[in-house]
Design a protein around this motif. Sequence first.
Motif, PDB file in Angstrom:
ATOM      1  N   ARG A 152      20.238  23.014 -56.715  1.00 20.08           N
ATOM      2  CA  ARG A 152      19.595  22.815 -58.013  1.00 20.08           C
ATOM      3  C   ARG A 152      18.075  22.823 -58.003  1.00 20.08           C
ATOM      4  N   TYR A 153      17.422  22.832 -56.869  1.00 21.09           N
ATOM      5  CA  TYR A 153      15.965  22.675 -56.837  1.00 21.09           C
ATOM      6  C   TYR A 153      15.339  23.778 -55.987  1.00 21.09           C
ATOM      7  N   PRO A 154      15.116  24.936 -56.566  1.00 18.91           N
ATOM      8  CA  PRO A 154      14.684  26.075 -55.749  1.00 18.91           C
ATOM      9  C   PRO A 154      13.241  26.021 -55.267  1.00 18.91           C
ATOM     10  N   TYR A 155      12.387  25.228 -55.910  1.00 20.14           N
ATOM     11  CA  TYR A 155      10.958  25.299 -55.604  1.00 20.14           C
ATOM     12  C   TYR A 155      10.419  24.153 -54.778  1.00 20.14           C
ATOM     13  N   ARG A 156      11.097  22.999 -54.807  1.00 23.40           N
ATOM     14  CA  ARG A 156      10.600  21.849 -54.047  1.00 23.40           C
ATOM     15  C   ARG A 156      11.766  20.928 -53.729  1.00 23.40           C
ATOM     16  N   ALA A 157      11.823  20.493 -52.491  1.00 26.40           N
ATOM     17  CA  ALA A 157      12.908  19.603 -52.087  1.00 26.40           C
ATOM     18  C   ALA A 157      12.670  18.201 -52.626  1.00 26.40           C
ATOM     19  N   ILE A 185      10.072  20.853 -40.300  1.00 23.27           N
ATOM     20  CA  ILE A 185      11.348  21.377 -40.755  1.00 23.27           C
ATOM     21  C   ILE A 185      11.225  22.891 -40.912  1.00 23.27           C
ATOM     22  N   SER A 186      12.293  23.589 -40.541  1.00 25.57           N
ATOM     23  CA  SER A 186      12.299  25.036 -40.672  1.00 25.57           C
ATOM     24  C   SER A 186      13.731  25.500 -40.898  1.00 25.57           C
ATOM     25  N   ARG A 187      13.866  26.733 -41.368  1.00 29.61           N
ATOM     26  CA  ARG A 187      15.207  27.249 -41.593  1.00 29.61           C
ATOM     27  C   ARG A 187      15.312  28.668 -41.056  1.00 29.61           C
ATOM     28  N   ASP A 188      16.482  29.001 -40.533  1.00 32.51           N
ATOM     29  CA  ASP A 188      16.795  30.337 -40.053  1.00 32.51           C
ATOM     30  C   ASP A 188      17.986  30.811 -40.878  1.00 32.51           C
ATOM     31  N   ASN A 189      17.711  31.569 -41.924  1.00 33.29           N
ATOM     32  CA  ASN A 189      18.785  31.975 -42.827  1.00 33.29           C
ATOM     33  C   ASN A 189      19.797  32.898 -42.153  1.00 33.29           C
ATOM     34  N   ALA A 190      19.352  33.647 -41.159  1.00 36.23           N
ATOM     35  CA  ALA A 190      20.289  34.532 -40.456  1.00 36.23           C
ATOM     36  C   ALA A 190      21.345  33.730 -39.695  1.00 36.23           C
ATOM     37  N   GLY A 250      20.686  -1.726 -41.650  1.00 33.74           N
ATOM     38  CA  GLY A 250      20.186  -2.693 -42.619  1.00 33.74           C
ATOM     39  C   GLY A 250      19.174  -2.145 -43.597  1.00 33.74           C
ATOM     40  N   LYS A 251      18.905  -0.838 -43.532  1.00 27.41           N
ATOM     41  CA  LYS A 251      17.913  -0.257 -44.427  1.00 27.41           C
ATOM     42  C   LYS A 251      18.549   0.824 -45.297  1.00 27.41           C
ATOM     43  N   GLU A 252      17.850   1.168 -46.373  1.00 30.64           N
ATOM     44  CA  GLU A 252      18.330   2.232 -47.243  1.00 30.64           C
ATOM     45  C   GLU A 252      18.070   3.601 -46.604  1.00 30.64           C
ATOM     46  N   ARG A 253      18.873   4.564 -47.045  1.00 32.19           N
ATOM     47  CA  ARG A 253      18.654   5.930 -46.588  1.00 32.19           C
ATOM     48  C   ARG A 253      17.327   6.445 -47.159  1.00 32.19           C
ATOM     49  N   GLU A 254      16.510   7.062 -46.302  1.00 35.18           N
ATOM     50  CA  GLU A 254      15.205   7.518 -46.747  1.00 35.18           C
ATOM     51  C   GLU A 254      14.975   8.987 -46.421  1.00 35.18           C
ATOM     52  N   PHE A 255      14.184   9.623 -47.278  1.00 34.26           N
ATOM     53  CA  PHE A 255      13.837  11.023 -47.120  1.00 34.26           C
ATOM     54  C   PHE A 255      12.915  11.201 -45.929  1.00 34.26           C
ATOM     55  N   VAL A 256      13.145  12.273 -45.163  1.00 33.69           N
ATOM     56  CA  VAL A 256      12.295  12.586 -44.015  1.00 33.69           C
ATOM     57  C   VAL A 256      11.531  13.881 -44.263  1.00 33.69           C
ATOM     58  N   ALA A 257      12.259  14.937 -44.575  1.00 30.94           N
ATOM     59  CA  ALA A 257      11.633  16.244 -44.779  1.00 30.94           C
ATOM     60  C   ALA A 257      12.595  17.150 -45.516  1.00 30.94           C
ATOM     61  N   GLY A 258      12.047  18.139 -46.233  1.00 36.28           N
ATOM     62  CA  GLY A 258      12.895  19.071 -46.945  1.00 36.28           C
ATOM     63  C   GLY A 258      12.276  20.449 -46.997  1.00 36.28           C
ATOM     64  N   VAL A 259      13.149  21.456 -47.135  1.00 31.54           N
ATOM     65  CA  VAL A 259      12.693  22.833 -47.293  1.00 31.54           C
ATOM     66  C   VAL A 259      13.471  23.462 -48.434  1.00 31.54           C
ATOM     67  N   SER A 260      12.754  23.953 -49.440  1.00 30.64           N
ATOM     68  CA  SER A 260      13.433  24.577 -50.566  1.00 30.64           C
ATOM     69  C   SER A 260      13.919  25.965 -50.167  1.00 30.64           C
ATOM     70  N   TRP A 261      14.860  26.493 -50.938  1.00 28.40           N
ATOM     71  CA  TRP A 261      15.348  27.808 -50.531  1.00 28.40           C
ATOM     72  C   TRP A 261      14.309  28.892 -50.776  1.00 28.40           C
ATOM     73  N   SER A 262      13.282  28.600 -51.591  1.00 27.55           N
ATOM     74  CA  SER A 262      12.198  29.553 -51.777  1.00 27.55           C
ATOM     75  C   SER A 262      11.117  29.428 -50.701  1.00 27.55           C
ATOM     76  N   GLY A 263      11.202  28.386 -49.838  1.00 33.01           N
ATOM     77  CA  GLY A 263      10.302  28.299 -48.701  1.00 33.01           C
ATOM     78  C   GLY A 263       9.458  27.058 -48.527  1.00 33.01           C
TER      79      GLY A 263
END
Length: 125
Positions: free
Chosen positions: A100-105, A69-74, A42-55
Motif C-alpha cells: 500500500r505504500y509505494p513511495y515511503r516505508a 537496508i537494500s533489496r535484490d528484486n531478482a 518486555g518492549k513494543e515492536r519498533e521500526f528499524v528500517a524500510g525500503v519502498s518498492w520505488s526505492g
Amino acid sequence: QVQLVESGGGLVQAGGSLRLSCADSGRTFNSHTVAWFRQAPGKEREFVAGVSWSGPTTYADSVKGRFTISRDNAKYTVYLQMNSLKSEDTAVYYCAASPRYPYRAPSNVPSYDYWGQGTQVTVSS
C-alpha cells in the motif's frame, strides 16, 4: 501470496556485524514496501528500517549510520546489513511487507500486512 522468511540472526560481540535476509518464497513482494522491525523482551515492536518498492529508504534514528537496508528484486530478497552492533540492538528482528505504500516505508506496525516469523539477534557486551 507473500510469504516471508528471515535468516541470518545469531550471537555477535559488540562492535561486530551481521546481515539479515528476508526472502519471499511466494515471489510476489517486488511490488511491496518492505521493512525490518525488532522487539526486545518486555518492549513494543519498533521500526528499524524500510525500503519502498520505488526505492527510497528510511531508518530509525537509533540505527542511522550503522544499518543499511537494500533489496535484490531478482532474488526476491531484502537485506539488513548491521554494523557496529550494540547490546541494545539485541532483539527478535521481523521482516514485514505491504503493497500500500509505494513511495515511503511507514514506521508503524499496523501498516504492514505480511510478517515473517522473526530471527533472534543477540549482541554480547
